[in-house]
Design a protein around this motif. Structure first.
Motif, PDB file in Angstrom:
ATOM      1  N   PHE A 126      73.695 -23.939   2.754  1.00  6.70           N
ATOM      2  CA  PHE A 126      74.253 -22.747   3.404  1.00  6.70           C
ATOM      3  C   PHE A 126      75.720 -22.965   3.803  1.00  6.70           C
ATOM      4  N   ALA A 127      76.597 -22.027   3.397  1.00  6.08           N
ATOM      5  CA  ALA A 127      78.035 -22.165   3.641  1.00  6.08           C
ATOM      6  C   ALA A 127      78.470 -21.699   5.026  1.00  6.08           C
ATOM      7  N   GLY A 128      77.555 -21.047   5.772  1.00  8.53           N
ATOM      8  CA  GLY A 128      77.914 -20.558   7.108  1.00  8.53           C
ATOM      9  C   GLY A 128      78.435 -19.130   7.072  1.00  8.53           C
ATOM     10  N   ASP A 129      78.262 -18.403   8.171  1.00 13.54           N
ATOM     11  CA  ASP A 129      78.836 -17.057   8.297  1.00 13.54           C
ATOM     12  C   ASP A 129      79.187 -16.784   9.759  1.00 13.54           C
ATOM     13  N   ASP A 130      79.375 -15.515  10.111  1.00  9.57           N
ATOM     14  CA  ASP A 130      79.814 -15.182  11.473  1.00  9.57           C
ATOM     15  C   ASP A 130      78.777 -15.528  12.536  1.00  9.57           C
ATOM     16  N   TYR A 131      77.510 -15.648  12.111  1.00  7.22           N
ATOM     17  CA  TYR A 131      76.447 -15.824  13.104  1.00  7.22           C
ATOM     18  C   TYR A 131      75.912 -17.251  13.159  1.00  7.22           C
ATOM     19  N   ILE A 132      75.841 -17.888  11.991  1.00  5.57           N
ATOM     20  CA  ILE A 132      75.213 -19.208  11.910  1.00  5.57           C
ATOM     21  C   ILE A 132      76.176 -20.164  11.188  1.00  5.57           C
ATOM     22  N   GLU A 150      80.134 -32.440  -6.911  1.00  2.33           N
ATOM     23  CA  GLU A 150      80.149 -31.276  -7.819  1.00  2.33           C
ATOM     24  C   GLU A 150      78.734 -30.782  -8.153  1.00  2.33           C
ATOM     25  N   HIS A 151      77.716 -31.496  -7.700  1.00  2.00           N
ATOM     26  CA  HIS A 151      76.340 -31.008  -7.858  1.00  2.00           C
ATOM     27  C   HIS A 151      75.815 -30.378  -6.565  1.00  2.00           C
ATOM     28  N   ILE A 152      76.717 -30.191  -5.590  1.00  2.00           N
ATOM     29  CA  ILE A 152      76.296 -29.548  -4.329  1.00  2.00           C
ATOM     30  C   ILE A 152      77.024 -28.208  -4.201  1.00  2.00           C
ATOM     31  N   LEU A 153      76.266 -27.115  -4.140  1.00  2.00           N
ATOM     32  CA  LEU A 153      76.871 -25.773  -4.095  1.00  2.00           C
ATOM     33  C   LEU A 153      76.710 -25.189  -2.706  1.00  2.00           C
ATOM     34  N   LYS A 154      77.829 -24.684  -2.173  1.00  2.00           N
ATOM     35  CA  LYS A 154      77.761 -24.064  -0.835  1.00  2.00           C
ATOM     36  C   LYS A 154      77.693 -22.556  -1.008  1.00  2.00           C
ATOM     37  N   LEU A 155      76.603 -21.951  -0.580  1.00  2.00           N
ATOM     38  CA  LEU A 155      76.365 -20.529  -0.863  1.00  2.00           C
ATOM     39  C   LEU A 155      76.187 -19.702   0.410  1.00  2.00           C
ATOM     40  N   PRO A 156      76.437 -18.390   0.288  1.00  2.00           N
ATOM     41  CA  PRO A 156      76.391 -17.516   1.468  1.00  2.00           C
ATOM     42  C   PRO A 156      74.965 -17.206   1.935  1.00  2.00           C
ATOM     43  N   ALA A 157      74.879 -16.440   3.015  1.00  4.09           N
ATOM     44  CA  ALA A 157      73.594 -16.106   3.639  1.00  4.09           C
ATOM     45  C   ALA A 157      72.643 -15.423   2.659  1.00  4.09           C
ATOM     46  N   SER A 158      73.192 -14.574   1.769  1.00  4.59           N
ATOM     47  CA  SER A 158      72.320 -13.866   0.829  1.00  4.59           C
ATOM     48  C   SER A 158      71.501 -14.842  -0.008  1.00  4.59           C
ATOM     49  N   GLU A 159      72.049 -16.031  -0.255  1.00  4.53           N
ATOM     50  CA  GLU A 159      71.346 -17.021  -1.076  1.00  4.53           C
ATOM     51  C   GLU A 159      70.637 -18.072  -0.226  1.00  4.53           C
ATOM     52  N   ASN A 160      71.295 -18.530   0.804  1.00  3.55           N
ATOM     53  CA  ASN A 160      70.800 -19.725   1.486  1.00  3.55           C
ATOM     54  C   ASN A 160      70.521 -19.585   2.986  1.00  3.55           C
ATOM     55  N   PRO A 169      60.753 -16.229  12.407  1.00  2.28           N
ATOM     56  CA  PRO A 169      61.443 -17.505  12.238  1.00  2.28           C
ATOM     57  C   PRO A 169      62.300 -17.529  10.960  1.00  2.28           C
ATOM     58  N   CYS A 170      63.452 -18.159  11.025  1.00  2.00           N
ATOM     59  CA  CYS A 170      64.330 -18.236   9.858  1.00  2.00           C
ATOM     60  C   CYS A 170      65.304 -19.388  10.021  1.00  2.00           C
ATOM     61  N   GLY A 171      66.092 -19.622   8.986  1.00  2.00           N
ATOM     62  CA  GLY A 171      67.091 -20.676   9.095  1.00  2.00           C
ATOM     63  C   GLY A 171      67.790 -20.946   7.790  1.00  2.00           C
ATOM     64  N   PRO A 172      68.829 -21.794   7.823  1.00  2.00           N
ATOM     65  CA  PRO A 172      69.526 -22.150   6.591  1.00  2.00           C
ATOM     66  C   PRO A 172      68.599 -22.943   5.686  1.00  2.00           C
ATOM     67  N   CYS A 173      68.771 -22.814   4.382  1.00  2.00           N
ATOM     68  CA  CYS A 173      67.895 -23.573   3.490  1.00  2.00           C
ATOM     69  C   CYS A 173      68.696 -24.340   2.460  1.00  2.00           C
ATOM     70  N   THR A 174      68.017 -25.259   1.814  1.00  4.02           N
ATOM     71  CA  THR A 174      68.639 -26.034   0.742  1.00  4.02           C
ATOM     72  C   THR A 174      67.710 -26.004  -0.454  1.00  4.02           C
ATOM     73  N   GLU A 175      68.250 -25.601  -1.595  1.00  2.00           N
ATOM     74  CA  GLU A 175      67.407 -25.443  -2.781  1.00  2.00           C
ATOM     75  C   GLU A 175      67.818 -26.431  -3.867  1.00  2.00           C
ATOM     76  N   VAL A 176      66.860 -26.762  -4.724  1.00  2.41           N
ATOM     77  CA  VAL A 176      67.169 -27.673  -5.819  1.00  2.41           C
ATOM     78  C   VAL A 176      67.105 -26.902  -7.143  1.00  2.41           C
ATOM     79  N   ASN A 193      75.748 -21.660 -10.586  1.00  2.00           N
ATOM     80  CA  ASN A 193      75.385 -20.498  -9.775  1.00  2.00           C
ATOM     81  C   ASN A 193      74.950 -19.308 -10.643  1.00  2.00           C
ATOM     82  N   CYS A 194      74.892 -19.545 -11.959  1.00  5.20           N
ATOM     83  CA  CYS A 194      74.592 -18.461 -12.907  1.00  5.20           C
ATOM     84  C   CYS A 194      73.079 -18.228 -12.957  1.00  5.20           C
ATOM     85  N   GLU A 195      72.696 -16.977 -13.168  1.00  5.10           N
ATOM     86  CA  GLU A 195      71.277 -16.597 -13.116  1.00  5.10           C
ATOM     87  C   GLU A 195      70.604 -16.678 -14.490  1.00  5.10           C
TER      88      GLU A 195
END
Ligand code: SER
Length: 599
Positions: A126-132, A150-160, A169-176, A193-195
């Motif tokens: 999770f890259a962080g935002d205004d709240y977390i 370069e194998h670690i991607l920092k992504l916004p709230a919509s993703e992480n 309950p909720c929180g930042p996550c880390t995906e593989v 980051n491509c789908e």
């Protein structure tokens, strides 16, 4: 690696690390107002994260049956499903981020685990935002384990930023992610980051439950940090069995083979492949739901089941196969795959429930196809050299009322050389969604409880009767309430005396005349002011004033009323209108109950 072996390795790994296997909960969500069906491994155990309930052990693991329908349109691509199984592991206030990352890495890369090449793995954080704030701690743990920057991607709230629902309950996550190689790549633009499917998400390796979400922007700290991990078994199977799609794995291939063997063709078109997958996916979900006690209905989880069965049946029509001859064999295949893990799936009654729903739906569907053919015929007649385009909003109404999916309608229309207007279909769909959402929020009344095809004829009849009452009794008549159930309509209105039998017969007559005329019902998107200017009946004036765009239903020139629908496309579909009761329900308020009898 078979799915049985994959299951075994996952569970044994976490058991070895002192996690207790709690098994799968029933698919129907219990005691959770935010959820109808369990949509993730953590759903049944939410109270553990908030501290409301004490877990049997601080470290847990399981494989949970899940159903998600928000991405139902994507089912048919290689990796979306409605039913799926989720691997889960949890630390409830026990270990934290460091150990979560270490466990994930060990299971993924060790010999006795899944033995994946470390170079092919990527982590998102999770890259962080205004709240977390950004999850820098997890980044440092992945680095210490040896994952390069370069194998670690920092992504916004919509993703992480993982949230279990609108609140909770909720929180930042880390995906593989697992790099399946250039053969899956969409081209030179492709990046982790491509789908496109090259970088395949295999594990939500840690949601760090730190917050309780109170609203979209309000988060309060939980009393302790927990770790929640979740991974789709189907995705693991695709990677570990080197299959391009989840449907080729041993979790699905026997079902796909059963279905395609009845098609009697060598190779499938893209559309046929998609339909075969949809049938397999939706029926698998239906078998599991029925196995867990859900029966098709027009409410709650019963309606989700009904929609799944109906979608499968409409794809059977497209595929030109007969599912009723296949249910038994598909049930056998599913039992072979899952019976030893989920004994409830073996229940023979499942087939009977499906057969029954199948027969009922075919009747409605046939009606819908009849309406479509009739509506298409009028388009051809009007064509006169102009490009024949079928209004999308009618297609949407036919879909909503009779359950004939757009793609089936398209095919039939194309056989007549007619195209369905995509834009107006999309607009009608969006409008319907917005109204449903508003309905759900309570602004426009009750959430719809019945299937559209049961309610739409009564809805249209109510508009006709409303207008007829105004014509017979005068402008004193104002709607005061309404309730529709599949058997009858109930309409309350302001009027200061009992109606005499002559007046009742007159109202019936006017309504039946409009039905016999076969008037077209059209939906008009307009502004509130324009609608009122045109003389539309506008109940809930004040509520509609808050929105500038409104939907008005016009029944030819007879009636205009602001309304969210659903309605039939033509009054000829209504049958014979009959008032069964007229009574007082308070000073100055009358109530009419009426039915539509079959023609
Ligand atoms: N709850 C998270 C998910 O569903 C991890 O289990 O992805």
């Amino acid at each position: 690696m078979t799915h049985t072996e994959i299951r075994k390795r996952f569970i044994e790994f976490f058991e070895k690390h002192n996690h207790q296997n709690i098994g799968s909960a029933n698919l129907v969500a219990k005691n959770d107002p935010t959820l109808l069906l369990v949509n993730s491994g953590m759903a049944p155990i939410k109270p553990y994260f908030t501290g409301e309930e004490k877990p049997p052990h601080p470290r847990l693991t399981n494989i949970q049956k899940c159903v998600r329908t928000e991405d139902i349109e994507c089912v048919g691509d290689p990796h979306h499903h409605t039913f799926f199984e989720m691997f889960g592991s949890w630390s409830i206030g026990d270990y934290g981020k460091k150990m979560a990352v270490e466990l994930a890495w060990e299971l993924l890369t060790s010999q006795e685990g899944f033995n994946l090449e470390p170079d092919k793995l990527y982590a998102t954080v999770f890259a962080g935002d205004d709240y977390i704030p950004a999850d820098t701690e997890t980044i440092s743990h992945w680095k210490s384990i040896g994952i390069p920057d370069e194998h670690i991607l920092k992504l916004p709230a919509s993703e992480n930023l993982w949230v279990s629902g609108p609140t909770g309950p909720c929180g930042p996550c880390t995906e593989v992610l697992y790099d399946r190689g250039v053969k899956y790549s969409c081209g030179i633009e492709c990046n982790p980051n491509c789908e496109c499917g090259r970088f395949y998400e295999i594990w939500n390796a840690g949601v760090f439950m730190q917050y309780n979400r109170k609203s979209e922007t309000e988060f309060e700290e939980l009393p302790f940090l927990s770790v929640d991990t979740g991974a789709g078994l189907e995705r693991f199977a695709a990677v570990l069995q080197s299959k391009e799609s989840n449907y080729e794995t041993d979790l699905f291939s026997p079902l796909i083979t059963e279905i395609t063997s009845t098609l009697n063709i060598d190779s499938l078109t893209t559309a046929q492949t998609r339909s075969v997958r949809i049938v397999a996916d939706h029926l698998r979900a239906a078998f599991f739901l029925i196995g867990d006690g859900v029966v098709p209905s027009n409410k709650r989880e019963g309606y989700i089941l009904r929609r799944l069965i109906r979608r499968a049946i409409t794809h059977q029509i497209f595929l030109k196969i007969k599912l009723e001859d296949l249910y038994e064999r598909l049930h056998q295949s599913i039992t072979n795959i899952y019976g030893s893990f989920y004994p409830e799936i073996k229940d023979q009654d499942i087939i009977a429930v499906l057969q029954n729903e199948h027969e009922n739906f075919l009747k409605t569907l046939k009606k819908g196809l009849g309406v479509l053919e009739a509506s298409l015929a009028t388009i051809v007649g009007q064509g006169k050299g102009k490009a024949a385009v079928f209004p999308g909003e009618i297609a949407f109404d036919i879909e909503a009322t009779y359950g004939v999916p757009l793609e089936t309608q398209k095919e039939i229309a194309e056989n007549h050389g007619i195209i369905i207007d995509k834009e107006s279909y999309q607009a009608a769909y969006k409008k319907h969604q917005d109204l449903s959402r508003k309905g759900a929020e309570g602004k426009f009344g009750k959430v719809q409880e019945y299937a559209n095809e049961e309610i739409a004829p009564l809805h249209t009849a109510t508009h006709l009767m409303h207008q007829a009452l105004t014509e017979v009794l005068g402008s004193q008549v104002k709607q005061a309430g309404q309730s529709l159930v599949p058997e009858r309509l109930r309409f309350d209105f302001t009027f200061d005396r009992k109606l005499d039998p002559k007046e009742i017969r007159k109202v019936e007559k006017i309504v039946n005349q409009q039905i016999q005329k076969g008037l077209s019902v059209t939906k008009v998107e307009t502004t509130f002011h324009e609608a009122v200017k045109q003389g539309a009946i506008a109940l809930f004036r004040d509520k509609y004033k808050e929105v500038d765009q409104v939907t008005m239903y016009k029944i030819n020139n007879f009636s205009k009323e602001l309304c969210g629908g659903p309605h039939v496309a033509n009054t000829s579909e209504l049958g014979y209108f009959k008032i069964i009761k007229e009574e007082s329900v308070g000073k100055g308020i009358r109530r009419i109950k009426a039915t539509l009898e079959k023609k």
